[in-house]
Design an enzyme around this catalytic site. Structure first.
Site, short mmCIF file in Angstrom:
data_model
loop_
_atom_site.label_atom_id
_atom_site.label_comp_id
_atom_site.label_asym_id
_atom_site.label_seq_id
_atom_site.Cartn_x
_atom_site.Cartn_y
_atom_site.Cartn_z
N LYS A 14 0.84 -1.21 0.00
CA LYS A 14 0.00 0.00 0.00
C LYS A 14 0.87 1.26 0.00
CE LYS A 14 -2.16 -1.01 3.92
NZ LYS A 14 -1.54 -2.27 4.35
N ARG A 88 -9.40 0.88 9.10
CA ARG A 88 -9.02 -0.49 9.43
C ARG A 88 -10.10 -1.21 10.22
NH1 ARG A 88 -3.10 0.64 9.30
NH2 ARG A 88 -1.92 -1.27 9.54
N ARG A 127 12.20 -5.85 5.35
CA ARG A 127 11.94 -4.48 4.91
C ARG A 127 12.72 -3.42 5.70
NH1 ARG A 127 5.70 -2.53 4.66
NH2 ARG A 127 5.74 -2.63 6.91
N ARG A 161 11.32 -0.84 11.02
CA ARG A 161 10.21 -0.56 11.95
C ARG A 161 10.24 -1.53 13.11
NH1 ARG A 161 4.78 0.19 8.49
NH2 ARG A 161 4.01 -0.91 10.32
N ARG A 172 -0.34 -8.47 13.78
CA ARG A 172 -0.85 -7.54 12.76
C ARG A 172 -1.74 -8.28 11.76
NH1 ARG A 172 4.64 -5.13 10.82
NH2 ARG A 172 3.47 -3.78 9.42
P1 AMP Z 1 0.96 0.71 9.22
O1 AMP Z 1 2.12 1.62 9.03
O2 AMP Z 1 -0.23 1.11 8.41
O3 AMP Z 1 1.30 -0.75 9.07
O4 AMP Z 1 0.49 0.88 10.76
C1 AMP Z 1 1.37 0.59 11.83
C2 AMP Z 1 0.59 0.46 13.13
O5 AMP Z 1 -0.05 1.69 13.45
C3 AMP Z 1 -0.53 -0.58 13.12
O6 AMP Z 1 -0.08 -1.89 13.37
C4 AMP Z 1 -1.42 -0.04 14.25
O7 AMP Z 1 -0.84 -0.30 15.52
C5 AMP Z 1 -1.35 1.46 14.02
N1 AMP Z 1 -2.36 1.92 13.05
C6 AMP Z 1 -2.13 2.49 11.83
N2 AMP Z 1 -3.28 2.81 11.22
C7 AMP Z 1 -4.28 2.43 12.06
C8 AMP Z 1 -5.69 2.47 11.99
N3 AMP Z 1 -6.33 2.98 10.93
N4 AMP Z 1 -6.40 1.99 13.05
C9 AMP Z 1 -5.78 1.49 14.13
N5 AMP Z 1 -4.44 1.39 14.27
C10 AMP Z 1 -3.68 1.87 13.24
#
Ligand code: AMP
Length: 216
Positions: A14, A88, A127, A161, A172
């Site tokens: 994404k 989400r 990554r 990360r 996740r």
């Molecule tokens: P990402 O970078 O999109 O993989 O997000 C990393 C982490 O941020 C996720 O595993 C969640 O802990 C938190 N997070 C990001 N976006 C959301 C969302 N829309 N709702 C809830 N938690 C989020």
């Protein structure tokens, strides 16, 4: 201009596709994950509060991420918004619909990026990204040309990360299947869902995404 959601499990690509759309179409990427990581690194109270939840791979509360998106939507985007990693949950999806309606905007497409779980584990555990320009690399499939140096901007600030490890990834993925995957049916029922093969070459995925956008 179009507003779109990129939907898919962690590691589906994404962020990579969103960055291309920013460069090629002047769209604005709204990644709640990036916003939460920024809040953490700038040491805000909210950032500190959610850091542990994120490191475990669990979702942070709907209220927090809806608040983050609400702030950005008010600012508008000439080229359209790319929602990356948001919504989400069904509650977030409802909230997004209301926020867009309230600001006189719409949602033009939801693009589901389909990948299989084995590929996700391999993608995520190798990554790393450039802390300066955000370029994404992978130990096996896309290493930097010179070890420790970003190909694009020359920075040495290459980062992994905290949640890109196998334990957090399992959480996740489980969060994705339990709470996010129902959005596929939700947007299908609204007639807004398109699916692309996220396992194809990066350029082929970009072409598939572009074709959805051009027909939206
Ligand atoms: P990402 O970078 O999109 O993989 O997000 C990393 C982490 O941020 C996720 O595993 C969640 O802990 C938190 N997070 C990001 N976006 C959301 C969302 N829309 N709702 C809830 N938690 C989020």
């Amino acid at each position: 201009m179009a507003n779109i959601i990129l939907l898919g499990p962690p590691g589906a690509g994404k962020g990579t596709q969103a960055k291309r759309l920013v460069d090629e179409r002047g769209m604005v990427q709204l990644s709640t994950g990036d916003m939460l990581r920024e809040a953490k690194s700038s040491g805000t109270a909210m950032g500190n509060r959610v850091a542990e939840v994120m490191a475990r791979g669990e979702l942070v509360t709907d209220e927090i991420v809806i608040g983050l998106i609400e702030e950005k939507l008010g600012q508008g985007a000439g080229g359209g918004f790319i929602f990356d990693g948001f919504p989400r949950t069904l509650k977030q999806a409802d909230a997004l619909g209301e926020l867009l309606a309230r600001t006189g905007q719409g949602l033009d497409a939801v693009i589901e990026m389909q990948v299989d779980d084995a590929a996700l584990v391999a993608r995520i555990t190798g990554r790393f990204t450039c802390g300066n320009c955000g370029e994404v690399y992978h130990d096996a499939t896309r290493p930097t040309k010179v070890a420790g140096t970003c190909d694009v901007c020359g920075s040495h600030d290459l980062k992994r990360r905290a949640d890109d490890n196998e334990d957090a990834l399992k959480t996740r993925l489980m969060e994705y299947y339990k709470k996010t995957s129902p959005l596929i049916g939700y947007y299908y029922a609204k007639g807004q869902l398109s699916s692309v093969d996220g396992l194809a070459e990066m350029d082929a995925v970009a072409a598939a995404v572009a074709s959805v956008l051009d027909n939206a």
